[in-house]
Design a protein around this motif. Sequence first.
Motif, mmCIF file in Angstrom:
data_model
loop_
_atom_site.group_PDB
_atom_site.id
_atom_site.type_symbol
_atom_site.label_atom_id
_atom_site.label_comp_id
_atom_site.label_asym_id
_atom_site.label_seq_id
_atom_site.Cartn_x
_atom_site.Cartn_y
_atom_site.Cartn_z
ATOM 1 N N CYS A 30 2.918 -1.527 4.267
ATOM 2 C CA CYS A 30 2.273 -0.219 4.132
ATOM 3 C C CYS A 30 3.345 0.860 4.224
ATOM 4 N N GLN A 40 0.228 4.943 9.634
ATOM 5 C CA GLN A 40 -1.190 5.297 9.624
ATOM 6 C C GLN A 40 -1.971 4.413 8.650
ATOM 7 N N MET A 41 -1.412 4.175 7.477
ATOM 8 C CA MET A 41 -2.088 3.293 6.524
ATOM 9 C C MET A 41 -2.092 1.854 7.023
ATOM 10 N N SER A 48 -7.243 5.639 3.697
ATOM 11 C CA SER A 48 -6.754 5.036 2.464
ATOM 12 C C SER A 48 -6.180 3.647 2.730
ATOM 13 N N GLY A 49 -5.547 3.470 3.892
ATOM 14 C CA GLY A 49 -5.068 2.142 4.255
ATOM 15 C C GLY A 49 -6.214 1.179 4.482
ATOM 16 N N ILE A 84 0.879 -1.164 0.000
ATOM 17 C CA ILE A 84 0.000 0.000 0.000
ATOM 18 C C ILE A 84 0.918 1.215 0.000
ATOM 19 N N GLY A 143 -2.277 4.640 -1.879
ATOM 20 C CA GLY A 143 -2.778 5.277 -0.661
ATOM 21 C C GLY A 143 -2.406 6.744 -0.654
ATOM 22 N N ASP A 144 -2.773 7.433 0.436
ATOM 23 C CA ASP A 144 -2.485 8.873 0.513
ATOM 24 C C ASP A 144 -1.858 9.251 1.860
ATOM 25 N N TRP A 145 -1.263 8.306 2.548
ATOM 26 C CA TRP A 145 -0.668 8.431 3.882
ATOM 27 C C TRP A 145 -1.712 8.333 4.992
#
Length: 304
Positions: free
Chosen positions: A206, A210-211, A187-188, A148, A181-183
């Motif tokens: 990941c 956070q994801m 998104s995760g 991810i 993902g977007d951090w």
Amino acid sequence: MLTGVARLTVIPRRTAPPAQVDGEAHVLGLVAFDTALLGPTWTVRAIERAARHAGHSLAVARASSLDGGSVTGAIASLRARGVEGILAVTPTDSALAALERVAPDAPLVAVGVGDADGVPMVGVDNIAGAAMVTRHLLDLGHDTVHHISGPVGWPEARERLAGWRAALRQVGAVEGRLLPGDWGVRSGFEAGRRIAADRDVTAIFCANDQMALGALRALHLAGRAVPGEVSVVGFDDIPEAPFLRPPLTTVRQDFAAVGRAGVDLLVRRIVADSAATPPGGAAPRGRVRFVPALVVRDSSAPAM
């Protein structure tokens, strides 16, 4: 028109500073942006602490976004304040392009922005960190590792993607699925939901913690046991990582060391620009990269 600077603050030096790199205190500038992302936030805090400890005054210009115009405006505001050099925590391609256009008479160092080619930089070796955590999963017997990723346009995301791919290719493993993902946690979670139904998936890397947190939640809701069925690893080692369920295997960055090295490199560049390098003296290094550390916890386990 130069736009995008949200606010400018000044952090004064300590009253009784310790010895300086060159015996003097300097007025430094810092370009940052408002974000809740751990990496940039901790990098800025590390720079602020390092500057205080070294006795330097620090003016902080916070750009409203990471587009080139906002970063250029922040730099212009700092130069108008008469700073002797500028540190920049601006970790996107467009922001780095703006740094490359800064006049050469302004000493500048990019910090925590990936392996920037066009400007002096200090940061972590994201490729090495991603490769080590991917190899960790492969060494546990997983046939491949799925990824991810961070967002497009962020050098650190691109480097972690490259490290993941390099580790897989080194052992001849088939490349796992790549999910964007977007951090952020959501998104995760969304990427985790898409991949959870695939029973062939046994390992996920990941690009940040956070994801990974979102992916853990998605796997739990899908009835996939971690690490019994799927191993999950992250990057950053957020303070919550040891307390997640299960505790998260991740890659630890030394933000304090990065901040100190950024301040030190900038001061050395200021000194080098203000006086000729003495005979036999070494010019300040333009690139400083720290190898991060693998932290193994319970979220990764041998393949079943």
